[in-house]
Write a protein that holds these residues in place. Structure first.
Motif, PDB file in Angstrom:
ATOM      1  N   LYS A  14       0.838  -1.197   0.000  1.00 23.13           N
ATOM      2  CA  LYS A  14       0.000   0.000   0.000  1.00 23.13           C
ATOM      3  C   LYS A  14       0.875   1.249   0.000  1.00 23.13           C
ATOM      4  N   ASP A  15       0.332   2.338  -0.538  1.00 21.47           N
ATOM      5  CA  ASP A  15       1.108   3.572  -0.591  1.00 21.47           C
ATOM      6  C   ASP A  15       1.476   4.085   0.802  1.00 21.47           C
ATOM      7  N   CYS A  16       0.610   3.855   1.793  1.00 24.32           N
ATOM      8  CA  CYS A  16       0.926   4.311   3.162  1.00 24.32           C
ATOM      9  C   CYS A  16       2.159   3.582   3.712  1.00 24.32           C
ATOM     10  N   MET A  17       2.331   2.314   3.330  1.00 23.02           N
ATOM     11  CA  MET A  17       3.515   1.571   3.779  1.00 23.02           C
ATOM     12  C   MET A  17       4.769   2.152   3.132  1.00 23.02           C
ATOM     13  N   LEU A  18       4.694   2.462   1.842  1.00 32.06           N
ATOM     14  CA  LEU A  18       5.841   3.052   1.160  1.00 32.06           C
ATOM     15  C   LEU A  18       6.178   4.418   1.737  1.00 32.06           C
ATOM     16  N   ILE A  19       5.153   5.205   2.036  1.00 30.42           N
ATOM     17  CA  ILE A  19       5.379   6.538   2.623  1.00 30.42           C
ATOM     18  C   ILE A  19       6.122   6.403   3.951  1.00 30.42           C
ATOM     19  N   MET A  20       5.679   5.467   4.795  1.00 31.78           N
ATOM     20  CA  MET A  20       6.367   5.273   6.082  1.00 31.78           C
ATOM     21  C   MET A  20       7.797   4.789   5.881  1.00 31.78           C
ATOM     22  N   LEU A  21       8.018   3.914   4.900  1.00 27.73           N
ATOM     23  CA  LEU A  21       9.364   3.433   4.605  1.00 27.73           C
ATOM     24  C   LEU A  21      10.255   4.599   4.176  1.00 27.73           C
ATOM     25  N   VAL A  22       9.753   5.455   3.283  1.00 23.80           N
ATOM     26  CA  VAL A  22      10.518   6.616   2.831  1.00 23.80           C
ATOM     27  C   VAL A  22      10.807   7.536   4.013  1.00 23.80           C
ATOM     28  N   GLU A  23       9.807   7.761   4.867  1.00 26.54           N
ATOM     29  CA  GLU A  23      10.013   8.616   6.043  1.00 26.54           C
ATOM     30  C   GLU A  23      11.061   8.026   6.981  1.00 26.54           C
ATOM     31  N   ASN A  24      10.993   6.718   7.214  1.00 27.93           N
ATOM     32  CA  ASN A  24      11.952   6.067   8.112  1.00 27.93           C
ATOM     33  C   ASN A  24      13.383   6.180   7.601  1.00 27.93           C
ATOM     34  N   ILE A  25      13.557   6.006   6.301  1.00 27.09           N
ATOM     35  CA  ILE A  25      14.904   6.013   5.720  1.00 27.09           C
ATOM     36  C   ILE A  25      15.441   7.432   5.552  1.00 27.09           C
ATOM     37  N   SER A  26      14.571   8.347   5.128  1.00 28.13           N
ATOM     38  CA  SER A  26      15.033   9.700   4.797  1.00 28.13           C
ATOM     39  C   SER A  26      15.022  10.662   5.977  1.00 28.13           C
ATOM     40  N   GLY A  27      14.176  10.371   6.977  1.00 29.63           N
ATOM     41  CA  GLY A  27      14.013  11.327   8.075  1.00 29.63           C
ATOM     42  C   GLY A  27      13.134  12.510   7.679  1.00 29.63           C
ATOM     43  N   LEU A  28      12.527  12.442   6.504  1.00 32.36           N
ATOM     44  CA  LEU A  28      11.667  13.518   6.016  1.00 32.36           C
ATOM     45  C   LEU A  28      10.203  13.155   6.256  1.00 32.36           C
ATOM     46  N   SER A  29       9.303  14.109   5.986  1.00 31.57           N
ATOM     47  CA  SER A  29       7.883  13.893   6.250  1.00 31.57           C
ATOM     48  C   SER A  29       7.038  14.237   5.032  1.00 31.57           C
ATOM     49  N   GLU A  30       6.178  13.303   4.651  1.00 34.91           N
ATOM     50  CA  GLU A  30       5.249  13.587   3.559  1.00 34.91           C
ATOM     51  C   GLU A  30       4.265  14.666   3.983  1.00 34.91           C
ATOM     52  N   ASP A  31       3.789  14.613   5.225  1.00 38.92           N
ATOM     53  CA  ASP A  31       2.832  15.609   5.740  1.00 38.92           C
ATOM     54  C   ASP A  31       3.386  17.024   5.661  1.00 38.92           C
ATOM     55  N   ASP A  32       4.713  17.170   5.825  1.00 37.68           N
ATOM     56  CA  ASP A  32       5.347  18.495   5.768  1.00 37.68           C
ATOM     57  C   ASP A  32       5.665  18.920   4.339  1.00 37.68           C
ATOM     58  N   GLY A  33       5.337  18.073   3.360  1.00 39.13           N
ATOM     59  CA  GLY A  33       5.589  18.410   1.964  1.00 39.13           C
ATOM     60  C   GLY A  33       7.014  18.158   1.508  1.00 39.13           C
ATOM     61  N   ASP A  34       7.771  17.332   2.269  1.00 37.88           N
ATOM     62  CA  ASP A  34       9.156  17.045   1.899  1.00 37.88           C
ATOM     63  C   ASP A  34       9.244  16.142   0.666  1.00 37.88           C
ATOM     64  N   PHE A  35       8.198  15.335   0.455  1.00 36.53           N
ATOM     65  CA  PHE A  35       8.178  14.427  -0.692  1.00 36.53           C
ATOM     66  C   PHE A  35       6.752  13.996  -0.972  1.00 36.53           C
ATOM     67  N   SER A  36       6.543  13.412  -2.150  1.00 32.07           N
ATOM     68  CA  SER A  36       5.256  12.807  -2.489  1.00 32.07           C
ATOM     69  C   SER A  36       5.538  11.459  -3.141  1.00 32.07           C
ATOM     70  N   VAL A  37       4.558  10.563  -3.073  1.00 31.78           N
ATOM     71  CA  VAL A  37       4.695   9.222  -3.635  1.00 31.78           C
ATOM     72  C   VAL A  37       3.552   8.987  -4.616  1.00 31.78           C
ATOM     73  N   GLU A  38       3.901   8.510  -5.815  1.00 28.46           N
ATOM     74  CA  GLU A  38       2.898   8.144  -6.810  1.00 28.46           C
ATOM     75  C   GLU A  38       3.084   6.675  -7.151  1.00 28.46           C
ATOM     76  N   MET A  39       2.062   5.891  -6.902  1.00 25.90           N
ATOM     77  CA  MET A  39       2.114   4.466  -7.201  1.00 25.90           C
ATOM     78  C   MET A  39       1.850   4.249  -8.698  1.00 25.90           C
ATOM     79  N   ILE A  40       2.594   3.309  -9.311  1.00 27.07           N
ATOM     80  CA  ILE A  40       2.380   2.933 -10.713  1.00 27.07           C
ATOM     81  C   ILE A  40       2.266   1.410 -10.753  1.00 27.07           C
ATOM     82  N   PRO A  41       1.092   0.885 -10.363  1.00 27.91           N
ATOM     83  CA  PRO A  41       0.942  -0.568 -10.229  1.00 27.91           C
ATOM     84  C   PRO A  41       1.137  -1.329 -11.532  1.00 27.91           C
ATOM     85  N   GLU A  42       0.879  -0.682 -12.693  1.00 30.63           N
ATOM     86  CA  GLU A  42       1.006  -1.381 -13.975  1.00 30.63           C
ATOM     87  C   GLU A  42       2.422  -1.882 -14.209  1.00 30.63           C
ATOM     88  N   ILE A  43       3.411  -1.186 -13.669  1.00 28.57           N
ATOM     89  CA  ILE A  43       4.802  -1.611 -13.863  1.00 28.57           C
ATOM     90  C   ILE A  43       5.470  -1.964 -12.528  1.00 28.57           C
TER      91      ILE A  43
END
Length: 134
Positions: A14-43
């Motif tokens: 799920k995208d929420c799992m990826l967001i938490m993984l990115v936050e854990n590794i980067s120390g950044l926050s999606e809520d603060d606008g540090d990054f965004s995640v776009e899922m592309i399930p077709e590939i």
């Protein structure tokens, strides 16, 4: 901004799992606008767009035990001067596509080539500068 592609993302992730993984590794926050995640399930991929410095995020993710466990890999997306435009109506003149992308409302970048793919209702649009395809 810096763009990182996450590959081998299973349909069950799920995208929420990826967001938490990115936050854990980067120390950044999606809520603060540090990054965004776009899922592309077709590939089986996701695109992470960072607004600032990533701090070697791709390298850190590739070494992270949770990413390895999920078989997810990361690589920086290289800058390109071309984009694929889809859902182009049949028999659309290439001049129209050129003028469309050169219009300020649609990016305003100088188009140097349009390669139409009529069987796919698509075209590859090439700009004079990689900043035009943002």
């Amino acid at each position: 901004s810096t763009v990182v592609v996450l590959e081998n993302v299973q349909e069950t992730v799920k995208d929420c799992m990826l967001i938490m993984l990115v936050e854990n590794i980067s120390g950044l926050s999606e809520d603060d606008g540090d990054f965004s995640v776009e899922m592309i399930p077709e590939i089986r991929a996701a695109v992470v767009t960072f607004t600032g410095n990533t701090g070697e995020f791709a390298q850190k993710l590739n070494q992270h035990h949770r990413a390895k466990q999920q078989n997810i890999t990361a690589r920086c997306l290289e800058l390109t001067k071309s984009v694929r435009a889809e859902n182009i109506p049949p028999n659309t003149p290439s001049d129209y596509i050129t003028v469309y992308f050169e219009n300020k409302k649609n990016g305003g970048a100088q188009v140097v080539d349009v390669q139409q793919l009529p069987d796919e209702d698509a075209a590859i649009v090439t700009f004079s500068d990689h900043k035009g395809n943002a």
